[in-house]
Design a protein around this motif. Structure first.
Motif, PDB file in Angstrom:
ATOM      1  N   SER A 203       6.058   4.387  10.607  1.00  0.00           N
ATOM      2  CA  SER A 203       5.511   5.736  10.743  1.00  0.00           C
ATOM      3  C   SER A 203       6.294   6.784   9.949  1.00  0.00           C
ATOM      4  O   SER A 203       5.856   7.922   9.830  1.00  0.00           O
ATOM      5  N   ASP A 204       7.453   6.407   9.400  1.00  0.00           N
ATOM      6  CA  ASP A 204       8.215   7.356   8.574  1.00  0.00           C
ATOM      7  C   ASP A 204       7.544   7.588   7.223  1.00  0.00           C
ATOM      8  O   ASP A 204       7.922   8.509   6.493  1.00  0.00           O
ATOM      9  N   TYR A 205       6.583   6.761   6.885  1.00  0.00           N
ATOM     10  CA  TYR A 205       5.911   6.861   5.587  1.00  0.00           C
ATOM     11  C   TYR A 205       4.504   7.424   5.761  1.00  0.00           C
ATOM     12  O   TYR A 205       3.738   6.939   6.600  1.00  0.00           O
ATOM     13  N   ALA A 206       4.194   8.436   4.957  1.00  0.00           N
ATOM     14  CA  ALA A 206       2.871   9.048   5.021  1.00  0.00           C
ATOM     15  C   ALA A 206       1.832   8.152   4.358  1.00  0.00           C
ATOM     16  O   ALA A 206       2.147   7.346   3.480  1.00  0.00           O
ATOM     17  N   ASP A 207       0.600   8.282   4.800  1.00  0.00           N
ATOM     18  CA  ASP A 207      -0.492   7.543   4.175  1.00  0.00           C
ATOM     19  C   ASP A 207      -0.676   7.995   2.736  1.00  0.00           C
ATOM     20  O   ASP A 207      -0.410   9.156   2.388  1.00  0.00           O
ATOM     21  N   MET A 208      -1.151   7.086   1.912  1.00  0.00           N
ATOM     22  CA  MET A 208      -1.530   7.421   0.545  1.00  0.00           C
ATOM     23  C   MET A 208      -3.043   7.279   0.424  1.00  0.00           C
ATOM     24  O   MET A 208      -3.694   6.687   1.292  1.00  0.00           O
ATOM     25  N   PHE A 209      -3.595   7.832  -0.673  1.00  0.00           N
ATOM     26  CA  PHE A 209      -5.039   7.747  -0.872  1.00  0.00           C
ATOM     27  C   PHE A 209      -5.328   7.445  -2.334  1.00  0.00           C
ATOM     28  O   PHE A 209      -4.705   8.013  -3.239  1.00  0.00           O
ATOM     29  N   ALA A 210      -6.244   6.533  -2.542  1.00  0.00           N
ATOM     30  CA  ALA A 210      -6.674   6.190  -3.895  1.00  0.00           C
ATOM     31  C   ALA A 210      -8.115   6.650  -4.061  1.00  0.00           C
ATOM     32  O   ALA A 210      -9.022   6.129  -3.387  1.00  0.00           O
ATOM     33  N   GLY A 211      -8.322   7.640  -4.927  1.00  0.00           N
ATOM     34  CA  GLY A 211      -9.656   8.164  -5.171  1.00  0.00           C
ATOM     35  C   GLY A 211     -10.225   7.653  -6.476  1.00  0.00           C
ATOM     36  O   GLY A 211      -9.615   6.850  -7.184  1.00  0.00           O
ATOM     37  N   PRO A 212     -11.422   8.169  -6.832  1.00  0.00           N
ATOM     38  CA  PRO A 212     -12.086   7.726  -8.064  1.00  0.00           C
ATOM     39  C   PRO A 212     -11.264   7.964  -9.326  1.00  0.00           C
ATOM     40  O   PRO A 212     -11.398   7.243 -10.315  1.00  0.00           O
ATOM     41  N   GLU A 213     -10.401   8.988  -9.291  1.00  0.00           N
ATOM     42  CA  GLU A 213      -9.622   9.316 -10.478  1.00  0.00           C
ATOM     43  C   GLU A 213      -8.375   8.441 -10.624  1.00  0.00           C
ATOM     44  O   GLU A 213      -7.696   8.469 -11.666  1.00  0.00           O
ATOM     45  N   ASP A 214      -8.036   7.671  -9.597  1.00  0.00           N
ATOM     46  CA  ASP A 214      -6.832   6.845  -9.628  1.00  0.00           C
ATOM     47  C   ASP A 214      -7.122   5.464 -10.224  1.00  0.00           C
ATOM     48  O   ASP A 214      -8.237   4.942 -10.132  1.00  0.00           O
ATOM     49  N   ASP A 215      -6.084   4.905 -10.828  1.00  0.00           N
ATOM     50  CA  ASP A 215      -6.155   3.535 -11.330  1.00  0.00           C
ATOM     51  C   ASP A 215      -5.730   2.629 -10.174  1.00  0.00           C
ATOM     52  O   ASP A 215      -4.551   2.433  -9.906  1.00  0.00           O
ATOM     53  N   PHE A 216      -6.705   2.110  -9.469  1.00  0.00           N
ATOM     54  CA  PHE A 216      -6.437   1.357  -8.236  1.00  0.00           C
ATOM     55  C   PHE A 216      -7.169   0.020  -8.263  1.00  0.00           C
ATOM     56  O   PHE A 216      -8.332  -0.057  -8.681  1.00  0.00           O
ATOM     57  N   ARG A 217      -6.473  -1.016  -7.811  1.00  0.00           N
ATOM     58  CA  ARG A 217      -7.144  -2.289  -7.623  1.00  0.00           C
ATOM     59  C   ARG A 217      -6.429  -3.122  -6.573  1.00  0.00           C
ATOM     60  O   ARG A 217      -5.216  -2.964  -6.349  1.00  0.00           O
ATOM     61  N   ILE A 218      -7.194  -3.978  -5.912  1.00  0.00           N
ATOM     62  CA  ILE A 218      -6.650  -4.943  -4.959  1.00  0.00           C
ATOM     63  C   ILE A 218      -6.185  -6.168  -5.745  1.00  0.00           C
ATOM     64  O   ILE A 218      -6.959  -6.786  -6.474  1.00  0.00           O
ATOM     65  N   VAL A 219      -4.922  -6.503  -5.615  1.00  0.00           N
ATOM     66  CA  VAL A 219      -4.383  -7.664  -6.320  1.00  0.00           C
ATOM     67  C   VAL A 219      -4.568  -8.937  -5.497  1.00  0.00           C
ATOM     68  O   VAL A 219      -4.898  -9.991  -6.021  1.00  0.00           O
ATOM     69  N   GLY A 220      -4.360  -8.838  -4.182  1.00  0.00           N
ATOM     70  CA  GLY A 220      -4.511 -10.008  -3.317  1.00  0.00           C
ATOM     71  C   GLY A 220      -4.260  -9.644  -1.874  1.00  0.00           C
ATOM     72  O   GLY A 220      -3.680  -8.591  -1.583  1.00  0.00           O
ATOM     73  N   LYS A 221      -4.687 -10.489  -0.961  1.00  0.00           N
ATOM     74  CA  LYS A 221      -4.477 -10.270   0.470  1.00  0.00           C
ATOM     75  C   LYS A 221      -3.319 -11.126   0.968  1.00  0.00           C
ATOM     76  O   LYS A 221      -3.196 -12.303   0.612  1.00  0.00           O
ATOM     77  N   VAL A 222      -2.461 -10.536   1.810  1.00  0.00           N
ATOM     78  CA  VAL A 222      -1.333 -11.274   2.379  1.00  0.00           C
ATOM     79  C   VAL A 222      -1.850 -12.348   3.336  1.00  0.00           C
ATOM     80  O   VAL A 222      -2.637 -12.064   4.243  1.00  0.00           O
ATOM     81  N   ILE A 223      -1.410 -13.571   3.129  1.00  0.00           N
ATOM     82  CA  ILE A 223      -1.800 -14.669   4.015  1.00  0.00           C
ATOM     83  C   ILE A 223      -0.573 -15.313   4.682  1.00  0.00           C
ATOM     84  O   ILE A 223      -0.708 -16.237   5.473  1.00  0.00           O
ATOM     85  N   GLY A 224       0.615 -14.810   4.358  1.00  0.00           N
ATOM     86  CA  GLY A 224       1.827 -15.329   4.979  1.00  0.00           C
ATOM     87  C   GLY A 224       3.054 -14.655   4.403  1.00  0.00           C
ATOM     88  O   GLY A 224       2.983 -13.972   3.372  1.00  0.00           O
ATOM     89  N   HIS A 225       4.182 -14.841   5.065  1.00  0.00           N
ATOM     90  CA  HIS A 225       5.443 -14.300   4.546  1.00  0.00           C
ATOM     91  C   HIS A 225       6.596 -15.082   5.188  1.00  0.00           C
ATOM     92  O   HIS A 225       6.449 -15.662   6.268  1.00  0.00           O
ATOM     93  N   PHE A 226       7.739 -15.109   4.508  1.00  0.00           N
ATOM     94  CA  PHE A 226       8.882 -15.858   5.011  1.00  0.00           C
ATOM     95  C   PHE A 226      10.158 -15.335   4.369  1.00  0.00           C
ATOM     96  O   PHE A 226      10.153 -14.697   3.335  1.00  0.00           O
ATOM     97  N   ARG A 227      11.256 -15.631   5.035  1.00  0.00           N
ATOM     98  CA  ARG A 227      12.594 -15.349   4.481  1.00  0.00           C
ATOM     99  C   ARG A 227      13.047 -16.610   3.739  1.00  0.00           C
ATOM    100  O   ARG A 227      13.086 -17.694   4.329  1.00  0.00           O
TER     101      ARG A 227
END
Length: 232
Positions: A203-227
């Protein structure tokens, strides 16, 4: 150490009942049974009575008797051979136990120049190199990247490896690798009428927004994580 099992085996070998032995020793059967079960052990006087009854040495009822008694009867040369054999047997046992505890490690190729920021963003590089890390679990994934920063805590931590599939946007609130105006992030993403809302767990980080003018794309969805596991 007194062995109730050796006492029981000898009693049964000589076809005596617990009641027979208890009667000779002048104790109740329950007290005698507790010796065989290992819940108690006889005092020295009763130990000597047992030895006389079964016509064995008092040391016969010690758990080490089967090893120590024959060893003491060996000559000096054979004692050395016995000691060498026991030492080699122990080394082989330790080696086998150590081998059985070895956990197989699986290699994961992690994008070395695309650290997905769980913070304020890192530059997204076109030229990609990889670093090999290891995990004790096998995964199926399309690509992997390191997490940097703390904005996705307490679920995703700095230094962990995130695993992704590259199918694009799936559903609101899922965690994705995204590229926003040349920077790469790992964030929760929500589709909105005018673009995408980009959200951190922290919650210390504010939301961001990607609008039509931004260069935005989804690279991939997280399906797992590990140390990563340090290779030894």
């Amino acid at each position: 150490m007194f062995s109730g099992q050796r006492l029981r085996d000898l009693r049964e070998k000589q076809a005596k009942t617990q009641a027979d032995v208890a009667l000779v020793l002048g104790i109740n059967r329950a007290s005698y049974a507790s010796w065989e079960l290992g819940r108690a052990k006889p005092n020295q006087a009763n130990l000597e009575k047992l030895a006389a009854l079964f016509e064995v040495e008092a040391t016969y009822f010690e758990s080490e008797y089967a090893i120590v008694h024959p060893y003491l009867q060996l000559n000096a040369s054979n004692k050395l051979k016995a000691e060498d054999y026991v030492e080699n047997l122990l080394e082989a046992q330790v080696a086998a136990e150590t081998k059985s505890k070895v956990v197989p490690l699986f290699a994961v190729q992690v994008l070395d120049q695309v650290p997905l920021s769980a913070g304020f963003g890192e530059v997204y590089y076109d030229e990609q190199s990889f670093q090999t890390v290891y995990t004790d679990q096998e995964y199926s994934y399309d690509f992997a990247s390191f997490i940097q920063g703390d904005s996705m805590e307490p679920k995703y931590f700095d230094g962990e490896v995130a695993l992704f599939d590259d199918d694009g946007f799936d559903y609101d609130g899922a965690v994705y690798a995204i590229s926003l105006n040349g920077r790469a992030y790992i964030k929760r993403v929500y589709r909105e009428p005018e673009g995408y809302r980009i959200v951190s767990f922290n919650s210390d980080y504010a939301d961001m927004f990607a609008g039509p003018e931004d260069d935005f794309r989804i690279v991939g969805k997280v399906i797992g994580h590990f140390r990563p596991v340090e290779e030894v």
